[in-house]
Design a protein around this motif. Structure first.
Motif, short mmCIF file in Angstrom:
data_model
loop_
_atom_site.label_atom_id
_atom_site.label_comp_id
_atom_site.label_asym_id
_atom_site.label_seq_id
_atom_site.Cartn_x
_atom_site.Cartn_y
_atom_site.Cartn_z
N LEU A 36 0.82 -1.22 0.00
CA LEU A 36 0.00 0.00 0.00
C LEU A 36 0.85 1.26 0.00
O LEU A 36 0.31 2.37 0.04
CB LEU A 36 -0.93 -0.01 1.21
CG LEU A 36 -1.92 -1.18 1.29
CD1 LEU A 36 -2.74 -1.09 2.57
CD2 LEU A 36 -2.83 -1.21 0.08
N VAL A 37 2.15 1.12 -0.04
CA VAL A 37 3.11 2.23 -0.02
C VAL A 37 2.87 3.11 1.21
O VAL A 37 2.86 4.34 1.13
CB VAL A 37 3.07 3.06 -1.32
CG1 VAL A 37 4.44 3.69 -1.57
CG2 VAL A 37 2.68 2.23 -2.53
N ARG A 205 4.69 1.83 -8.00
CA ARG A 205 4.06 1.26 -6.81
C ARG A 205 2.75 1.99 -6.49
O ARG A 205 1.79 1.37 -6.05
CB ARG A 205 5.03 1.32 -5.63
CG ARG A 205 6.19 0.34 -5.74
CD ARG A 205 7.15 0.47 -4.59
NE ARG A 205 6.50 0.17 -3.32
CZ ARG A 205 7.07 0.35 -2.13
NH1 ARG A 205 8.31 0.85 -2.06
NH2 ARG A 205 6.43 0.05 -1.02
N TYR A 206 2.73 3.30 -6.70
CA TYR A 206 1.47 4.03 -6.50
C TYR A 206 0.39 3.50 -7.43
O TYR A 206 -0.74 3.23 -7.01
CB TYR A 206 1.68 5.52 -6.74
CG TYR A 206 0.37 6.26 -6.91
CD1 TYR A 206 -0.46 6.50 -5.81
CD2 TYR A 206 -0.07 6.68 -8.17
CE1 TYR A 206 -1.68 7.14 -5.96
CE2 TYR A 206 -1.28 7.32 -8.32
CZ TYR A 206 -2.09 7.56 -7.21
OH TYR A 206 -3.30 8.17 -7.37
N LEU A 207 0.71 3.35 -8.70
CA LEU A 207 -0.28 2.87 -9.66
C LEU A 207 -0.74 1.45 -9.32
O LEU A 207 -1.92 1.12 -9.47
CB LEU A 207 0.28 2.92 -11.07
CG LEU A 207 0.55 4.33 -11.63
CD1 LEU A 207 1.25 4.25 -12.98
CD2 LEU A 207 -0.75 5.13 -11.75
N LEU A 274 -9.21 7.37 0.65
CA LEU A 274 -10.06 8.54 0.42
C LEU A 274 -9.27 9.80 0.07
O LEU A 274 -9.88 10.83 -0.22
CB LEU A 274 -10.91 8.81 1.67
CG LEU A 274 -11.89 7.69 2.05
CD1 LEU A 274 -12.50 7.96 3.41
CD2 LEU A 274 -12.97 7.53 1.00
N LEU A 275 -7.93 9.73 0.11
CA LEU A 275 -7.12 10.95 -0.03
C LEU A 275 -6.15 10.94 -1.20
O LEU A 275 -5.52 11.95 -1.46
CB LEU A 275 -6.30 11.17 1.25
CG LEU A 275 -7.07 11.28 2.56
CD1 LEU A 275 -6.09 11.37 3.71
CD2 LEU A 275 -7.99 12.49 2.55
N SER A 276 -6.04 9.83 -1.89
CA SER A 276 -4.89 9.63 -2.79
C SER A 276 -5.19 9.85 -4.26
O SER A 276 -4.46 9.35 -5.13
CB SER A 276 -4.33 8.23 -2.56
OG SER A 276 -3.87 8.12 -1.23
#
Length: 362
Positions: A36-37, A205-207, A274-276
């Motif tokens: 989940l980084v 990793r974000y994607l 909810l924030l990313s």
């Protein structure tokens, strides 16, 4: 060639699967934290609820053990906010995100230290924090004594923003309490940050954890800028959302069917789900503000119903666990919310605590 269009609901299900919120799975706590980084951790105990919602058989002692053994830490990283990450990720992420902290400090406190030698303040503060943990109040006192003509509060924030630090245990350990005390990353972990980490690897990793997503989404998640040039040089799948925004994804990113069932999930304060994204409608279609209440965490948060943010919850210790829907619930939805609330009480309360589901606004 026109990019394939993904509906809001398809994006919702893709993100939920990657966040391990469609089905709890068993596995090591550290492995999920890295997948989940990191986890939003401004409220010190919030990551326990986040992990409980995602991991089968989650035991808070497992995360506590990672923290007390310094294999996981809470540090100021993404968006210049506190995240729980593994030690390896902390050493990799700070060199990439320190510019975000620098920008945040100068925007919030730069004027208070106009004319001050910020470099000298940070160097002295770093020396202090390399020896032992300091609370921000103690930093304020020591720095104010050394430079009485400069704003002591702003100097303390200069050190906490511009020096790579962690909040040391016992703060953030389940069942314990402790002050928000800071120590340098290198002194706490016994190793220096990575000299030349890869921004390309971080974006991938974000994607993998939040995609498909736009460049603006990635920048919102990280606080970094100029990520367009990063995604353009990567080999990525390309899509569009219903408004025509270009989205990027890792080649093997799962895209579950839009009709995939999404169970009720209780999330902690300020969960990264909810924030990313710059466009948060995939999980928050009404654009409702996500609350960040004060406190240590694990006492309130948000509720996903059919994959969307549709309720808030609060644990009144010794009294009740209260759920407040934003929109009317069906009988089935109320039953599912109550059942999952009872499950949550196994983590944060007791089995005999009543669950109260309020009436939504008409």
């Amino acid at each position: 060639m026109t990019n394939p269009v993904l509906s809001r609901r398809e994006l919702n299900r893709a993100t939920l699967q990657r966040q391990q919120l469609l089905r709890r799975e068993a596995g090591p706590v550290a492995e999920l934290i890295e997948r989940l980084v990191g986890l939003q951790a401004q409220a010190p105990l919030a990551p326990y609820v986040a992990l409980w919602s995602r991991l089968e058989g989650f035991d808070p002692a497992d995360l506590s053990a990672l923290m007390t053994s310094r294999r996981a830490v809470r540090a100021t990283l993404l968006r210049a906010t506190i995240h729980l990450v593994t030690a390896e990720d902390c050493l990799m992420m700070w060199p990439l995100t320190h510019t975000v902290a620098d920008r945040g400090f100068r925007g919030a406190f730069g004027k208070q230290l106009a004319g001050a030698d910020i470099g000298a303040v940070v160097a002295y503060g770093t020396e202090l924090l390399s020896r032992e943990p300091y609370s921000r109040n103690r930093l304020r006192e020591v720095l104010g004594e050394r430079w009485p003509h400069w704003d002591a509060n702003a100097m303390a924030y200069a050190v906490s923003y511009l020096t790579g630090t962690v909040q040391v245990t016992p703060r953030g350990v389940w069942g314990k309490t402790g002050p928000a005390a800071l120590q340098t990353i290198e002194s706490w972990l016994g190793r220096p940050p990575v000299a030349d980490p890869s921004i390309d690897a971080l974006v991938l990793r974000y994607l993998a954890a939040f995609g498909p997503a736009s460049v603006a989404d990635a920048q919102t998640w990280s606080g970094l800028t100029r990520l367009r040039e990063v995604v353009e040089r990567l080999e990525l799948r390309r899509y569009a959302d219903e408004d025509g925004r270009e989205l990027f994804d890792v080649p093997d990113g799962p895209l579950p069917d839009a009709d995939t069932p999404a169970p009720v999930r209780f999330l902690p304060e300020f969960d990264n789900l909810l924030l990313s994204h710059a466009d948060r409608r995939r999980v928050n279609p009404t654009g409702r503000a996500v609350p960040l209440p004060p406190g240590n965490g694990a006492a309130m948060g948000t509720v996903l119903i059919d994959g969307d943010y549709r309720a808030d919850w609060r644990h009144h210790r010794g009294k009740s666990l209260q759920v407040v829907p934003h929109l009317p619930l069906t009988t089935r939805e109320r039953d599912e919310v109550e059942a999952e609330a009872v499950n949550l009480l196994g983590l944060i309360g007791s089995a005999d605590t009543p669950v109260e589901i309020g009436q939504s606004p008409k």
